[in-house]
Scaffold this motif. Structure first.
Motif, mmCIF file in Angstrom:
data_model
loop_
_atom_site.group_PDB
_atom_site.id
_atom_site.type_symbol
_atom_site.label_atom_id
_atom_site.label_comp_id
_atom_site.label_asym_id
_atom_site.label_seq_id
_atom_site.Cartn_x
_atom_site.Cartn_y
_atom_site.Cartn_z
ATOM 1 N N HIS A 56 -1.327 0.705 2.966
ATOM 2 C CA HIS A 56 -1.216 -0.309 2.057
ATOM 3 C C HIS A 56 0.562 0.207 1.664
ATOM 4 O O HIS A 56 0.941 1.045 1.981
ATOM 5 C CB HIS A 56 -1.832 -0.422 0.666
ATOM 6 C CG HIS A 56 -1.669 0.754 -0.239
ATOM 7 N ND1 HIS A 56 -2.022 1.987 -0.159
ATOM 8 C CD2 HIS A 56 -0.706 0.764 -1.340
ATOM 9 C CE1 HIS A 56 -1.723 2.644 -1.203
ATOM 10 N NE2 HIS A 56 -0.719 1.872 -1.893
ATOM 11 N N HIS A 57 1.335 -0.825 1.242
ATOM 12 C CA HIS A 57 2.859 -0.473 0.837
ATOM 13 C C HIS A 57 3.005 -1.605 -0.362
ATOM 14 O O HIS A 57 1.993 -2.406 -0.722
ATOM 15 C CB HIS A 57 3.663 -0.801 1.890
ATOM 16 C CG HIS A 57 3.674 -2.137 2.636
ATOM 17 N ND1 HIS A 57 4.227 -3.279 2.043
ATOM 18 C CD2 HIS A 57 2.619 -2.592 3.552
ATOM 19 C CE1 HIS A 57 4.035 -4.338 2.952
ATOM 20 N NE2 HIS A 57 3.283 -3.922 3.857
ATOM 21 N N HIS A 58 3.768 -1.531 -1.062
ATOM 22 C CA HIS A 58 4.287 -2.276 -2.126
ATOM 23 C C HIS A 58 5.816 -2.707 -1.999
ATOM 24 O O HIS A 58 6.505 -2.477 -1.067
ATOM 25 C CB HIS A 58 4.365 -1.303 -3.272
ATOM 26 C CG HIS A 58 2.779 -0.743 -3.631
ATOM 27 N ND1 HIS A 58 2.126 -1.579 -4.551
ATOM 28 C CD2 HIS A 58 2.674 0.367 -3.475
ATOM 29 C CE1 HIS A 58 1.067 -0.684 -4.720
ATOM 30 N NE2 HIS A 58 1.233 0.563 -4.183
ATOM 31 N N LEU A 76 2.438 8.084 6.699
ATOM 32 C CA LEU A 76 3.377 7.694 6.073
ATOM 33 C C LEU A 76 4.113 6.816 7.184
ATOM 34 O O LEU A 76 4.839 7.382 8.094
ATOM 35 C CB LEU A 76 4.060 8.596 5.524
ATOM 36 C CG LEU A 76 3.509 9.232 4.333
ATOM 37 C CD1 LEU A 76 4.443 10.554 4.050
ATOM 38 C CD2 LEU A 76 3.364 8.442 3.137
ATOM 39 N N VAL A 91 6.318 8.333 -2.185
ATOM 40 C CA VAL A 91 6.286 7.486 -1.239
ATOM 41 C C VAL A 91 7.131 6.220 -1.811
ATOM 42 O O VAL A 91 6.480 5.705 -2.946
ATOM 43 C CB VAL A 91 4.994 7.236 -0.926
ATOM 44 C CG1 VAL A 91 5.021 6.007 0.355
ATOM 45 C CG2 VAL A 91 3.933 8.305 -0.490
ATOM 46 N N ASP A 94 8.245 0.478 0.049
ATOM 47 C CA ASP A 94 8.177 -0.245 1.602
ATOM 48 C C ASP A 94 7.492 0.682 2.535
ATOM 49 O O ASP A 94 7.235 0.099 3.763
ATOM 50 C CB ASP A 94 9.578 -0.592 1.704
ATOM 51 C CG ASP A 94 10.436 0.505 2.075
ATOM 52 O OD1 ASP A 94 10.475 1.564 1.768
ATOM 53 O OD2 ASP A 94 11.376 -0.038 3.031
ATOM 54 N N VAL A 95 7.027 1.862 2.051
ATOM 55 C CA VAL A 95 6.544 2.813 3.494
ATOM 56 C C VAL A 95 4.991 2.594 3.551
ATOM 57 O O VAL A 95 4.215 3.014 2.132
ATOM 58 C CB VAL A 95 6.736 4.278 3.180
ATOM 59 C CG1 VAL A 95 6.033 5.044 4.140
ATOM 60 C CG2 VAL A 95 8.318 4.342 3.595
ATOM 61 N N THR A 96 4.275 2.095 4.321
ATOM 62 C CA THR A 96 2.882 2.071 4.589
ATOM 63 C C THR A 96 2.188 3.263 4.577
ATOM 64 O O THR A 96 2.720 4.266 5.311
ATOM 65 C CB THR A 96 2.566 1.144 5.705
ATOM 66 O OG1 THR A 96 3.287 -0.133 5.686
ATOM 67 C CG2 THR A 96 0.733 0.823 5.633
ATOM 68 N N ARG A 97 1.193 3.554 3.667
ATOM 69 C CA ARG A 97 0.426 4.607 3.517
ATOM 70 C C ARG A 97 -0.977 4.792 3.524
ATOM 71 O O ARG A 97 -1.458 3.705 3.256
ATOM 72 C CB ARG A 97 1.028 5.515 2.198
ATOM 73 C CG ARG A 97 0.345 5.077 0.938
ATOM 74 C CD ARG A 97 1.121 3.644 0.187
ATOM 75 N NE ARG A 97 2.338 3.595 0.280
ATOM 76 C CZ ARG A 97 3.152 3.382 -0.761
ATOM 77 N NH1 ARG A 97 2.961 3.555 -1.913
ATOM 78 N NH2 ARG A 97 4.411 2.919 -0.459
#
Length: 130
Positions: A56-58, A76, A91, A94-97
């Motif tokens: 997920h990312h934000h 990451l 994190v 915008d970085v998908t983790r």
């Protein structure tokens, strides 16, 4: 009288069973239980070798993950980082983790801000390589 809230994170309802991830994952989201207005905190417990099946990312929320017991791997973007007890990783939104429990599993605390009830979270299926 001071305005504060005390909550045992292990007593916050585990959300993982609702989504079919138990017994390999515990997910306790304490934002509401603590009455947080500007941030969030979650407790995760991952079984040994269990990989959360999505990333997920934000758009807005920055997060910090702290491994408090065991070990984990965090993906990451395209990079995979090994984490041990008391390692912390920041994190940006915008970085998908995504996370995976180490050989003995992991207990992880996640802190995020600003709080927006995860309205900015975007799930990414098939995030981990096969």
């Amino acid at each position: 009288m001071p305005d504060y809230t005390v909550v045992n994170l292990k007593e916050v309802e585990d959300q993982a069973p609702k989504f079919g991830y138990a017994p390999h994952l515990e997910s306790r989201f304490a934002r509401r239980a603590l009455g947080l207005e500007n941030s969030g905190i979650s407790h995760f417990k991952l079984a040994p070798g269990f990989r959360v099946p999505f990333g997920h990312h934000h758009t807005d929320q920055e997060e910090v993950y702290v491994v408090v017991a065991g070990s984990a791997r965090i993906k990451l973007g395209d990079e995979i980082v090994d984490l041990g007890a008391w390692d912390a990783v920041r994190v940006p939104p915008d970085v998908t983790r995504g996370m995976e429990g180490g050989p003995e599993g992991a207990e992880i605390l996640a802190f995020g801000a600003p709080s927006n009830e995860n309205a900015d979270a975007q799930m990414v299926r098939d995030f981990w390589p096969q």
